[in-house]
Design an enzyme around this catalytic site. Sequence first.
Site, PDB file in Angstrom:
ATOM      1  N   THR A 191       0.830  -1.280  -0.036  1.00 56.66           N
ATOM      2  CA  THR A 191       0.043   0.102  -0.152  1.00 56.66           C
ATOM      3  C   THR A 191       0.798   1.269   0.077  1.00 56.66           C
ATOM      4  O   THR A 191       0.542   2.325  -0.359  1.00 56.66           O
ATOM      5  CB  THR A 191      -0.924  -0.031   1.086  1.00 56.66           C
ATOM      6  N   LEU A 238      -2.541   4.907  -0.445  1.00 53.59           N
ATOM      7  CA  LEU A 238      -4.005   4.582  -0.942  1.00 53.59           C
ATOM      8  C   LEU A 238      -4.345   3.209  -0.222  1.00 53.59           C
ATOM      9  O   LEU A 238      -4.684   2.280  -0.823  1.00 53.59           O
ATOM     10  CB  LEU A 238      -4.551   4.753  -2.304  1.00 53.59           C
ATOM     11  N   HIS A 239      -4.079   2.953   1.091  1.00 54.16           N
ATOM     12  CA  HIS A 239      -4.104   1.803   1.670  1.00 54.16           C
ATOM     13  C   HIS A 239      -5.329   0.957   1.444  1.00 54.16           C
ATOM     14  O   HIS A 239      -5.354   0.106   0.816  1.00 54.16           O
ATOM     15  CB  HIS A 239      -3.916   2.029   3.320  1.00 54.16           C
ATOM     16  N   ASP A 240      -6.585   1.691   1.945  1.00 52.59           N
ATOM     17  CA  ASP A 240      -7.870   0.868   1.759  1.00 52.59           C
ATOM     18  C   ASP A 240      -8.542   0.916   0.445  1.00 52.59           C
ATOM     19  O   ASP A 240      -9.008  -0.358  -0.101  1.00 52.59           O
ATOM     20  CB  ASP A 240      -8.860   1.628   2.750  1.00 52.59           C
TER      21      ASP A 240
END
Length: 311
Positions: A191, A238-240
């Site tokens: 991520t 933009l992890h999620d």
Amino acid sequence: MGKVILDMDTGIDDALAIAYACAMPELELLGVTTTYGMAPVDHSVRNTLYVLELLKCDAPVFRGAERPLVRSRVYSGTFHGNDGLGDVARREPKRSAEDMHAVDFIIEQTRKYGSDLTLVTTAPLTNLALAIQKAPDIVGKLGRVITMGGAVAAPGNVTKFAEANIIIDPHAARIVFSSELPITLVGLDVTRKTVLRQEAAEKWREKNTESSLFFASFTEYYLQAYKKYHPYLQGCALHDPLAVGVAAFPDLVQTVPMHITVDLDDDALGRTVEDIYRESPAGPNTQVCMGVDAERFVSDFLGRIDQAFSI
């Protein structure tokens, strides 16, 4: 079209993930289950309802766990603000959460759709752990679990070992990873390679819709926090949204099968680590994402978000 539940503590990157999911015809969003995490669960519920309303998406929202299984949760507001969405002023959502508890919704939908269902978790794993404890039969039914969390070959973002979603409730994470659910771990190993730049938020402002302006405002809060604490990234991770991307397009990432466990020792609490000493014929329990086509993902994310803000 894949059937999906999003399990979230709706902070800033969760909200971006919701927008991405709503803009994907490849996914059928059955509902959003909420929990505490970046802010208390009441904020998560309100944030989720408001974001869905702005995006003109009528997916139901379910209130879930309020606290970790064992530990306590102290909120800082550093990256997501005290309310989870950058403390940006907004009106109250028109809808309310459903009466059913998030845990019961996960159980109900798993029994209904079985292998056709994907659960995307972008929060502490408390809701899923409680669902496993309440209805162990779902372990053999649920199609996929895409979990944003952990750091296997990369440093953590809370301690040198631990990522936030895992360390907030490591006991719940231990239950989940010990359950033999079909887990794909979308952790900091990938991520941090998917970055949103300041220019994106500026373009959203120029679009000048109610949704684009709101998203620009809280994303700028996130960008400023990253600029202070992780300036080398030159943007925010933009992890999620990547977890949602993997749910729709598994080939975005390259995975390595491992047997992952969650460390509960004080000196390494929350570490997601390969347990090479486990004596079990079961073998690997997790597909760990170790590579990502970041350019393809970010391009797809930005394109679909732009469409979502035009609705």
